[in-house]
Design a protein around this motif. Sequence first.
Motif, PDB file in Angstrom:
ATOM      1  N   LEU A 189       0.669  -1.304  -0.337  1.00 38.62           N
ATOM      2  CA  LEU A 189       0.131   0.038  -0.130  1.00 38.62           C
ATOM      3  C   LEU A 189       0.800   1.330  -0.025  1.00 38.62           C
ATOM      4  N   ASN A 190       2.597   1.134   0.085  1.00 40.30           N
ATOM      5  CA  ASN A 190       3.226   2.097  -0.136  1.00 40.30           C
ATOM      6  C   ASN A 190       4.014   1.846  -1.338  1.00 40.30           C
ATOM      7  N   TYR A 191       3.493   1.448  -2.442  1.00 40.12           N
ATOM      8  CA  TYR A 191       4.093   0.604  -3.284  1.00 40.12           C
ATOM      9  C   TYR A 191       5.487   1.249  -4.452  1.00 40.12           C
ATOM     10  N   ASP A 192       5.281   2.658  -4.052  1.00 37.92           N
ATOM     11  CA  ASP A 192       6.391   3.380  -5.186  1.00 37.92           C
ATOM     12  C   ASP A 192       7.277   3.393  -4.127  1.00 37.92           C
ATOM     13  N   ALA A 193       7.146   4.156  -3.030  1.00 40.64           N
ATOM     14  CA  ALA A 193       7.981   4.434  -1.585  1.00 40.64           C
ATOM     15  C   ALA A 193       8.523   2.865  -1.478  1.00 40.64           C
ATOM     16  N   VAL A 194       8.172   2.414  -1.673  1.00 45.66           N
ATOM     17  CA  VAL A 194       8.852   0.879  -1.002  1.00 45.66           C
ATOM     18  C   VAL A 194      10.012   0.114  -1.867  1.00 45.66           C
ATOM     19  N   LEU A 195       9.888   0.717  -3.914  1.00 46.98           N
ATOM     20  CA  LEU A 195      10.497   0.661  -5.065  1.00 46.98           C
ATOM     21  C   LEU A 195      11.557   1.303  -4.820  1.00 46.98           C
ATOM     22  N   ASP A 196      11.583   2.392  -4.340  1.00 41.73           N
ATOM     23  CA  ASP A 196      12.744   2.839  -4.690  1.00 41.73           C
ATOM     24  C   ASP A 196      13.178   2.699  -3.519  1.00 41.73           C
ATOM     25  N   SER A 197      12.861   2.776  -2.321  1.00 43.73           N
ATOM     26  CA  SER A 197      13.600   2.393  -0.832  1.00 43.73           C
ATOM     27  C   SER A 197      14.456   1.037  -1.338  1.00 43.73           C
ATOM     28  N   ILE A 198      14.463   0.092  -2.690  1.00 42.69           N
ATOM     29  CA  ILE A 198      14.981  -1.419  -2.947  1.00 42.69           C
ATOM     30  C   ILE A 198      16.190  -0.648  -3.633  1.00 42.69           C
ATOM     31  N   ASP A 199      14.964   0.338  -4.866  1.00 45.62           N
ATOM     32  CA  ASP A 199      16.680   0.756  -5.594  1.00 45.62           C
ATOM     33  C   ASP A 199      17.676   1.741  -4.842  1.00 45.62           C
ATOM     34  N   ILE A 200      17.498   1.888  -3.998  1.00 45.59           N
ATOM     35  CA  ILE A 200      18.472   2.880  -3.236  1.00 45.59           C
ATOM     36  C   ILE A 200      19.328   1.872  -2.172  1.00 45.59           C
ATOM     37  N   LEU A 201      18.593   0.948  -1.635  1.00 45.19           N
ATOM     38  CA  LEU A 201      19.183   0.272  -0.629  1.00 45.19           C
ATOM     39  C   LEU A 201      20.288  -1.082  -1.779  1.00 45.19           C
ATOM     40  N   THR A 202      20.066  -0.928  -2.726  1.00 44.54           N
ATOM     41  CA  THR A 202      20.579  -2.227  -3.593  1.00 44.54           C
ATOM     42  C   THR A 202      21.558  -1.500  -4.571  1.00 44.54           C
ATOM     43  N   ASP A 203      21.669   0.231  -4.434  1.00 44.89           N
ATOM     44  CA  ASP A 203      22.648   0.707  -5.109  1.00 44.89           C
ATOM     45  C   ASP A 203      24.533   0.763  -5.132  1.00 44.89           C
ATOM     46  N   GLU A 204      24.649   0.217  -5.468  1.00 45.28           N
ATOM     47  CA  GLU A 204      26.047   0.140  -5.389  1.00 45.28           C
ATOM     48  C   GLU A 204      27.670   1.502  -4.244  1.00 45.28           C
ATOM     49  N   ASP A 205      25.942   2.425  -5.173  1.00 43.51           N
ATOM     50  CA  ASP A 205      26.523   3.703  -4.158  1.00 43.51           C
ATOM     51  C   ASP A 205      26.732   3.645  -3.112  1.00 43.51           C
ATOM     52  N   SER A 206      25.428   3.403  -2.985  1.00 37.78           N
ATOM     53  CA  SER A 206      24.867   2.975  -1.421  1.00 37.78           C
ATOM     54  C   SER A 206      25.118   1.928  -0.505  1.00 37.78           C
ATOM     55  N   LEU A 207      23.911   0.763   0.250  1.00 35.10           N
ATOM     56  CA  LEU A 207      24.769   0.121   1.430  1.00 35.10           C
ATOM     57  C   LEU A 207      24.173  -1.499   0.155  1.00 35.10           C
ATOM     58  N   ASN A 208      24.438  -1.362  -0.806  1.00 34.36           N
ATOM     59  CA  ASN A 208      24.974  -1.859  -2.065  1.00 34.36           C
ATOM     60  C   ASN A 208      24.475  -4.144  -1.656  1.00 34.36           C
ATOM     61  N   LEU A 209      22.855  -3.801  -0.806  1.00 29.31           N
ATOM     62  CA  LEU A 209      22.303  -4.785  -0.937  1.00 29.31           C
ATOM     63  C   LEU A 209      22.008  -5.931  -2.134  1.00 29.31           C
ATOM     64  N   SER A 210      21.681  -7.226  -1.793  1.00 27.71           N
ATOM     65  CA  SER A 210      21.349  -7.452  -3.079  1.00 27.71           C
ATOM     66  C   SER A 210      20.091  -7.914  -2.601  1.00 27.71           C
ATOM     67  N   ALA A 211      19.536  -7.889  -3.750  1.00 27.06           N
ATOM     68  CA  ALA A 211      18.335  -7.675  -4.708  1.00 27.06           C
ATOM     69  C   ALA A 211      17.783  -8.890  -3.893  1.00 27.06           C
ATOM     70  N   GLN A 212      18.198 -10.110  -3.676  1.00 28.94           N
ATOM     71  CA  GLN A 212      17.726 -11.329  -3.496  1.00 28.94           C
ATOM     72  C   GLN A 212      17.675 -11.836  -1.739  1.00 28.94           C
ATOM     73  N   LYS A 213      18.111 -10.649  -0.960  1.00 32.80           N
ATOM     74  CA  LYS A 213      18.654 -10.728   0.268  1.00 32.80           C
ATOM     75  C   LYS A 213      17.555  -9.419   0.934  1.00 32.80           C
ATOM     76  N   ILE A 214      16.718  -9.418  -0.137  1.00 32.57           N
ATOM     77  CA  ILE A 214      14.572  -7.857   0.239  1.00 32.57           C
ATOM     78  C   ILE A 214      14.242  -8.659   0.695  1.00 32.57           C
ATOM     79  N   THR A 215      13.394  -8.863   1.025  1.00 33.72           N
ATOM     80  CA  THR A 215      11.766  -9.924   1.518  1.00 33.72           C
ATOM     81  C   THR A 215      10.874  -8.752   1.818  1.00 33.72           C
ATOM     82  N   VAL A 216       9.381  -8.917   0.607  1.00 35.64           N
ATOM     83  CA  VAL A 216       8.612  -7.488   0.686  1.00 35.64           C
ATOM     84  C   VAL A 216       7.537  -8.551   1.295  1.00 35.64           C
ATOM     85  N   SER A 217       7.258  -8.605   2.787  1.00 33.80           N
ATOM     86  CA  SER A 217       6.166  -9.719   3.477  1.00 33.80           C
ATOM     87  C   SER A 217       4.623  -8.907   2.813  1.00 33.80           C
TER      88      SER A 217
END
Length: 223
Positions: free
Chosen positions: A187-215
Amino acid sequence: MPDVKTASHAVGIAEDRVDLKTMDRAALKDFVAEHGVPRYRGDQLFHWIYGKGVSDFDRMSSLPKRMRRGLQRDATVANIEVVEQQQAADQTVKALFELPSGREAETVLIPAIDERGEARRLTVCVSSQVGCAMGCEFCATGLMGFRENLTPGAIFDQVWHMNEVAEERFGRPVTNVVFMGMGEPLLNYDAVLDSIDILTDEDSLNLSAQKITVSTVGLARRI
Ligand code: SF4
């Protein structure tokens, strides 16, 4: 280099300062381009905000002074602040954050400790909303009703803070993120997707998308 302040009058952001923490990399580049500034300056803004955790434009030394002055007048980087933090006997760390609105959101860092006492996995459980409209009977958040959607930056800040806690207490960075805190993430879809883009960016925390779970409780049409 055009002055961001002067250019911003055209889009009417002079009275209400725009929060750059509502933006991911693409949006930051669009933002500067709309103000006549080269798009690569948006990459530099991204680096300072999401790579270095800097919110003071004066410290963004790679940006021209004129652009920094314009940003000070017309933009802000709204951070969330820790107001309470506790570590449980099982080493789980719970934090309560105050949002720019004054409302509060919870975040939990859950370590999986191996037989040698080392953190094998460090999972951050983030909130995506304050309150929730879904009203699941078993859930205290649901009883609050919906209050507020978190920005991409407010979601990012929860992970950024817990990443610092993880480094300090467990000697390694966060490995996983789950959207299982307050709110229904879809229900906060766009912000959640944008936050995942940020968290997985190599210039940010560079987390693996496979390690992020949306419940989700089951908003299947959004998946
Ligand atoms: S969707 Fe999640 S946060 Fe919302 S009421 Fe149900 S269990 Fe609680």
